[in-house]
Design an enzyme around this catalytic site. Sequence first.
Site, mmCIF file in Angstrom:
data_model
loop_
_atom_site.group_PDB
_atom_site.id
_atom_site.type_symbol
_atom_site.label_atom_id
_atom_site.label_comp_id
_atom_site.label_asym_id
_atom_site.label_seq_id
_atom_site.Cartn_x
_atom_site.Cartn_y
_atom_site.Cartn_z
ATOM 1 N N PHE A 18 -14.463 6.794 -1.038
ATOM 2 C CA PHE A 18 -13.416 5.776 -1.737
ATOM 3 C C PHE A 18 -12.437 5.556 -1.359
ATOM 4 O O PHE A 18 -11.723 6.263 -0.636
ATOM 5 C CB PHE A 18 -13.277 6.930 -3.185
ATOM 6 C CG PHE A 18 -12.371 6.086 -4.124
ATOM 7 C CD1 PHE A 18 -13.046 4.926 -5.017
ATOM 8 C CD2 PHE A 18 -11.098 6.383 -4.370
ATOM 9 C CE1 PHE A 18 -12.171 4.272 -5.861
ATOM 10 C CE2 PHE A 18 -10.288 5.640 -5.194
ATOM 11 C CZ PHE A 18 -10.880 4.689 -6.042
ATOM 12 N N GLY A 19 -12.149 4.377 -1.039
ATOM 13 C CA GLY A 19 -11.112 3.764 -0.537
ATOM 14 C C GLY A 19 -9.999 3.134 -1.507
ATOM 15 O O GLY A 19 -10.233 2.603 -2.650
ATOM 16 N N TYR A 20 -8.667 3.665 -1.482
ATOM 17 C CA TYR A 20 -7.793 3.202 -2.338
ATOM 18 C C TYR A 20 -6.498 2.664 -1.800
ATOM 19 O O TYR A 20 -5.422 2.215 -2.449
ATOM 20 C CB TYR A 20 -7.187 4.467 -3.265
ATOM 21 C CG TYR A 20 -6.751 5.690 -2.395
ATOM 22 C CD1 TYR A 20 -7.580 6.671 -1.818
ATOM 23 C CD2 TYR A 20 -5.380 5.931 -2.004
ATOM 24 C CE1 TYR A 20 -7.088 7.657 -0.818
ATOM 25 C CE2 TYR A 20 -5.028 6.832 -1.258
ATOM 26 C CZ TYR A 20 -5.853 7.826 -0.730
ATOM 27 O OH TYR A 20 -5.341 8.581 0.248
ATOM 28 N N GLY A 21 -6.380 2.788 -0.484
ATOM 29 C CA GLY A 21 -5.367 1.816 0.234
ATOM 30 C C GLY A 21 -5.952 0.612 0.924
ATOM 31 O O GLY A 21 -6.409 -0.151 0.272
ATOM 32 N N SER A 22 -5.367 0.776 2.076
ATOM 33 C CA SER A 22 -5.914 -0.472 3.075
ATOM 34 C C SER A 22 -7.421 -0.521 3.144
ATOM 35 O O SER A 22 -8.046 -1.647 3.368
ATOM 36 C CB SER A 22 -5.564 -0.233 4.538
ATOM 37 O OG SER A 22 -6.054 1.055 4.964
ATOM 38 N N GLU B 208 -6.830 8.655 10.569
ATOM 39 C CA GLU B 208 -5.960 9.497 9.332
ATOM 40 C C GLU B 208 -5.577 10.898 9.869
ATOM 41 O O GLU B 208 -5.255 11.775 8.721
ATOM 42 C CB GLU B 208 -6.797 9.337 8.151
ATOM 43 C CG GLU B 208 -7.412 8.313 7.665
ATOM 44 C CD GLU B 208 -6.248 7.042 7.384
ATOM 45 O OE1 GLU B 208 -5.187 7.426 7.582
ATOM 46 O OE2 GLU B 208 -6.828 5.648 7.598
HETATM 47 C C1 BEZ Z 1 -7.669 4.082 2.004
HETATM 48 O O1 BEZ Z 1 -8.344 4.171 1.027
HETATM 49 O O2 BEZ Z 1 -7.146 3.037 2.124
HETATM 50 C C2 BEZ Z 1 -7.506 5.302 2.739
HETATM 51 C C3 BEZ Z 1 -8.251 6.163 3.845
HETATM 52 C C4 BEZ Z 1 -8.021 6.997 4.530
HETATM 53 C C5 BEZ Z 1 -6.832 7.473 4.221
HETATM 54 C C6 BEZ Z 1 -5.822 7.137 3.119
HETATM 55 C C7 BEZ Z 1 -6.124 6.041 2.535
#
Ligand code: BEZ
Length: 205
Positions: A24-28, A99
């Site tokens: 699940f991605g929540y940022g970039s 990360e």
């Molecule tokens: C993201 O969802 O973009 C993300 C992925 C890895 C670490 C932090 C955020």
Amino acid sequence: MSDNTIARNKSMTRFDQHDSVWLFGYGSLIFKADFPFIERRPAHIVGWSRRFWQGSHDHRGTVQAPGRVVTLIRDEGATCAGMAYLITPEVFDHLDYREKNGYLRLATDILFEDGSCTEGLIYIATEENAAFLGPASERDIARQIAGAEGPSGRNADYLLGLAVALRELGKDDPHVFEIERHLQLLGEMNVASGKDKDAAAKPHP
Ligand code: BEZ
């Protein structure tokens, strides 16, 4: 400044025997995936809120002027919208490295728009990691973001890209949109005072 979480993430073997895993991605990750994936679908997780509380001195800032990027904070009843990617476990090596500045893998339920649910993975940076910055007002966060740039680009572009992607998904996130509003105000102030040459809040075309 770095905890280097690579070794800790390698010891998280929960999905190693799986052919594929939902991340699940929540940022970039919502707007940019720099890894191969089998499928991607809009999704959300429950009990978490997205916050610009993690410092970034390796991607969107420097040691001298760290940027701010998102992490997830426990928040009972809250929903966090994002994008889920079906990946093969080999991709974890790439993500663990990218990360490594504080993010740990965690297994969680991921819910899809058709109502189905699966157990998958998120990367979170908790307050125990050295780069964690914690809460600040949206105005102060915007000011910090406006002044930060790192090897992955301007911190403002990260924030603006995330806001655009959430809007495209039709999702609200008051924290993100309020920071975006302050960032745009800062850009307008720079224009008004003639300092707009490199106005951090000015979206790139
Ligand atoms: C993201 O969802 O973009 C993300 C992925 C890895 C670490 C932090 C955020």
